[in-house]
Design a protein around this motif. Structure first.
Motif, PDB file in Angstrom:
ATOM      1  N   UNK A  23       0.813  -1.215   0.000  1.00 15.11           N
ATOM      2  CA  UNK A  23       0.000   0.000   0.000  1.00 15.11           C
ATOM      3  C   UNK A  23       0.843   1.259   0.000  1.00 15.11           C
ATOM      4  N   UNK A  24       0.257   2.360  -0.501  1.00 15.05           N
ATOM      5  CA  UNK A  24       0.947   3.646  -0.582  1.00 15.05           C
ATOM      6  C   UNK A  24       0.059   4.764  -0.063  1.00 15.05           C
ATOM      7  N   UNK A  25       0.687   5.835   0.405  1.00 14.39           N
ATOM      8  CA  UNK A  25      -0.038   7.041   0.797  1.00 14.39           C
ATOM      9  C   UNK A  25      -0.844   6.907   2.065  1.00 14.39           C
ATOM     10  N   UNK A  26      -0.482   5.970   2.939  1.00 15.38           N
ATOM     11  CA  UNK A  26      -1.207   5.765   4.189  1.00 15.38           C
ATOM     12  C   UNK A  26      -0.514   6.502   5.326  1.00 15.38           C
ATOM     13  N   UNK A  27      -1.313   6.977   6.284  1.00 20.55           N
ATOM     14  CA  UNK A  27      -0.799   7.632   7.481  1.00 20.55           C
ATOM     15  C   UNK A  27      -1.449   6.969   8.683  1.00 20.55           C
ATOM     16  N   UNK A  28      -0.634   6.546   9.650  1.00 21.51           N
ATOM     17  CA  UNK A  28      -1.154   5.892  10.850  1.00 21.51           C
ATOM     18  C   UNK A  28      -0.497   6.500  12.080  1.00 21.51           C
ATOM     19  N   UNK A  29      -1.307   6.823  13.092  1.00 23.55           N
ATOM     20  CA  UNK A  29      -0.813   7.425  14.317  1.00 23.55           C
ATOM     21  C   UNK A  29      -1.413   6.698  15.509  1.00 23.55           C
ATOM     22  N   UNK A  30      -0.559   6.086  16.330  1.00 20.92           N
ATOM     23  CA  UNK A  30      -1.008   5.415  17.540  1.00 20.92           C
ATOM     24  C   UNK A  30      -0.681   3.936  17.545  1.00 20.92           C
ATOM     25  N   UNK A  31      -0.806   3.347  18.726  1.00 21.86           N
ATOM     26  CA  UNK A  31      -0.536   1.916  18.901  1.00 21.86           C
ATOM     27  C   UNK A  31      -1.438   1.093  17.984  1.00 21.86           C
ATOM     28  N   UNK A  43      -5.138   5.925   3.118  1.00 20.77           N
ATOM     29  CA  UNK A  43      -5.928   5.889   4.344  1.00 20.77           C
ATOM     30  C   UNK A  43      -5.263   6.725   5.417  1.00 20.77           C
ATOM     31  N   UNK A  44      -6.065   7.238   6.338  1.00 21.33           N
ATOM     32  CA  UNK A  44      -5.571   7.886   7.545  1.00 21.33           C
ATOM     33  C   UNK A  44      -6.190   7.138   8.713  1.00 21.33           C
ATOM     34  N   UNK A  45      -5.349   6.566   9.561  1.00 16.81           N
ATOM     35  CA  UNK A  45      -5.819   5.822  10.740  1.00 16.81           C
ATOM     36  C   UNK A  45      -5.207   6.455  11.976  1.00 16.81           C
ATOM     37  N   UNK A  46      -6.050   7.033  12.819  1.00 21.39           N
ATOM     38  CA  UNK A  46      -5.596   7.641  14.066  1.00 21.39           C
ATOM     39  C   UNK A  46      -6.262   6.879  15.202  1.00 21.39           C
ATOM     40  N   UNK A  47      -5.469   6.111  15.931  1.00 22.58           N
ATOM     41  CA  UNK A  47      -6.025   5.312  17.023  1.00 22.58           C
ATOM     42  C   UNK A  47      -7.014   4.267  16.552  1.00 22.58           C
ATOM     43  N   UNK A  48      -6.873   3.821  15.318  1.00 22.56           N
ATOM     44  CA  UNK A  48      -7.790   2.843  14.735  1.00 22.56           C
ATOM     45  C   UNK A  48      -6.993   1.867  13.881  1.00 22.56           C
ATOM     46  N   UNK A  57      -9.915   6.207   2.992  1.00 24.66           N
ATOM     47  CA  UNK A  57     -10.793   6.312   4.153  1.00 24.66           C
ATOM     48  C   UNK A  57     -10.051   6.918   5.336  1.00 24.66           C
ATOM     49  N   UNK A  58     -10.758   7.716   6.134  1.00 24.19           N
ATOM     50  CA  UNK A  58     -10.224   8.254   7.380  1.00 24.19           C
ATOM     51  C   UNK A  58     -10.960   7.575   8.526  1.00 24.19           C
ATOM     52  N   UNK A  59     -10.208   6.975   9.442  1.00 23.87           N
ATOM     53  CA  UNK A  59     -10.789   6.362  10.638  1.00 23.87           C
ATOM     54  C   UNK A  59     -10.074   6.919  11.858  1.00 23.87           C
ATOM     55  N   UNK A  61     -10.151   6.846  16.126  1.00 17.48           N
ATOM     56  CA  UNK A  61     -10.658   6.246  17.346  1.00 17.48           C
ATOM     57  C   UNK A  61     -11.093   4.809  17.166  1.00 17.48           C
ATOM     58  N   UNK A  62     -11.354   4.187  18.283  1.00 14.42           N
ATOM     59  CA  UNK A  62     -11.778   2.791  18.310  1.00 14.42           C
ATOM     60  C   UNK A  62     -13.236   2.715  18.742  1.00 14.42           C
ATOM     61  N   UNK A  63     -13.765   1.520  18.835  1.00 15.58           N
ATOM     62  CA  UNK A  63     -15.174   1.322  19.187  1.00 15.58           C
ATOM     63  C   UNK A  63     -15.527   1.912  20.552  1.00 15.58           C
ATOM     64  N   UNK A  64     -14.553   2.036  21.425  1.00 10.09           N
ATOM     65  CA  UNK A  64     -14.825   2.557  22.767  1.00 10.09           C
ATOM     66  C   UNK A  64     -15.217   4.037  22.750  1.00 10.09           C
ATOM     67  N   UNK A  65     -14.774   4.785  21.749  1.00 11.82           N
ATOM     68  CA  UNK A  65     -15.132   6.197  21.658  1.00 11.82           C
ATOM     69  C   UNK A  65     -16.569   6.327  21.160  1.00 11.82           C
ATOM     70  N   UNK A  66     -17.351   7.150  21.839  1.00 14.71           N
ATOM     71  CA  UNK A  66     -18.753   7.336  21.467  1.00 14.71           C
ATOM     72  C   UNK A  66     -19.071   8.761  21.041  1.00 14.71           C
ATOM     73  N   UNK A  67     -18.153   9.722  21.270  1.00 10.90           N
ATOM     74  CA  UNK A  67     -18.411  11.104  20.916  1.00 10.90           C
ATOM     75  C   UNK A  67     -17.174  11.712  20.271  1.00 10.90           C
ATOM     76  N   UNK A  68     -17.387  12.670  19.395  1.00  8.72           N
ATOM     77  CA  UNK A  68     -16.291  13.428  18.803  1.00  8.72           C
ATOM     78  C   UNK A  68     -16.707  14.886  18.731  1.00  8.72           C
ATOM     79  N   UNK A  69     -15.821  15.759  19.124  1.00 12.03           N
ATOM     80  CA  UNK A  69     -16.082  17.187  19.067  1.00 12.03           C
ATOM     81  C   UNK A  69     -14.975  17.860  18.277  1.00 12.03           C
ATOM     82  N   UNK A  70     -15.349  18.700  17.347  1.00 14.15           N
ATOM     83  CA  UNK A  70     -14.393  19.470  16.577  1.00 14.15           C
ATOM     84  C   UNK A  70     -14.756  20.927  16.792  1.00 14.15           C
ATOM     85  N   UNK A  71     -13.843  21.679  17.375  1.00 20.89           N
ATOM     86  CA  UNK A  71     -14.142  23.060  17.740  1.00 20.89           C
ATOM     87  C   UNK A  71     -13.129  24.026  17.143  1.00 20.89           C
TER      88      UNK A  71
END
Length: 86
Positions: A23-31, A43-48, A57-59, A61-71
């Motif tokens: 794969x090419x052009x992917x970004x991943x941040x986190x364990x 793809x962009x995977x942050x904590x996912x 695709x952008x993902x 957080x994991x299933x445990x996260x139930x809310x997201x706020x962008x301010x």
């Protein structure tokens, strides 16, 4: 795995993008971020872990996260909030 064909991938975190082979052009941040990706692109995977076979695709957080706020800063740009659920 070792990505011998893909390019322009960025992985930060324990075993991030560890199964990516071509794969090419992917970004991943986190364990384990992007650890389900093998041949996917842009793809962009942050904590996912991502989803095998899914590209462009952008993902966040994991299933445990139930809310997201962008301010934004109210003082200069107004404000808005987005809320997503599981």
């Amino acid at each position: 795995s070792f990505n011998s064909v893909g390019e322009q991938n960025t992985a930060v975190g324990f075993s991030a993008l560890n199964k990516l082979t071509t794969g090419s052009g992917n970004t991943a941040l986190g364990k384990l971020a992007g650890s389900n990706l093998t041949t996917e692109k842009n793809n962009i995977a942050i904590g996912n872990r991502g989803v095998a076979g899914e590209s462009n695709t952008i993902r966040i957080g994991a299933a445990a996260q139930k809310k997201a706020f962008i301010c934004r800063d109210q003082r200069s740009h107004g404000s808005w909030r987005g809320r997503g659920g599981g």
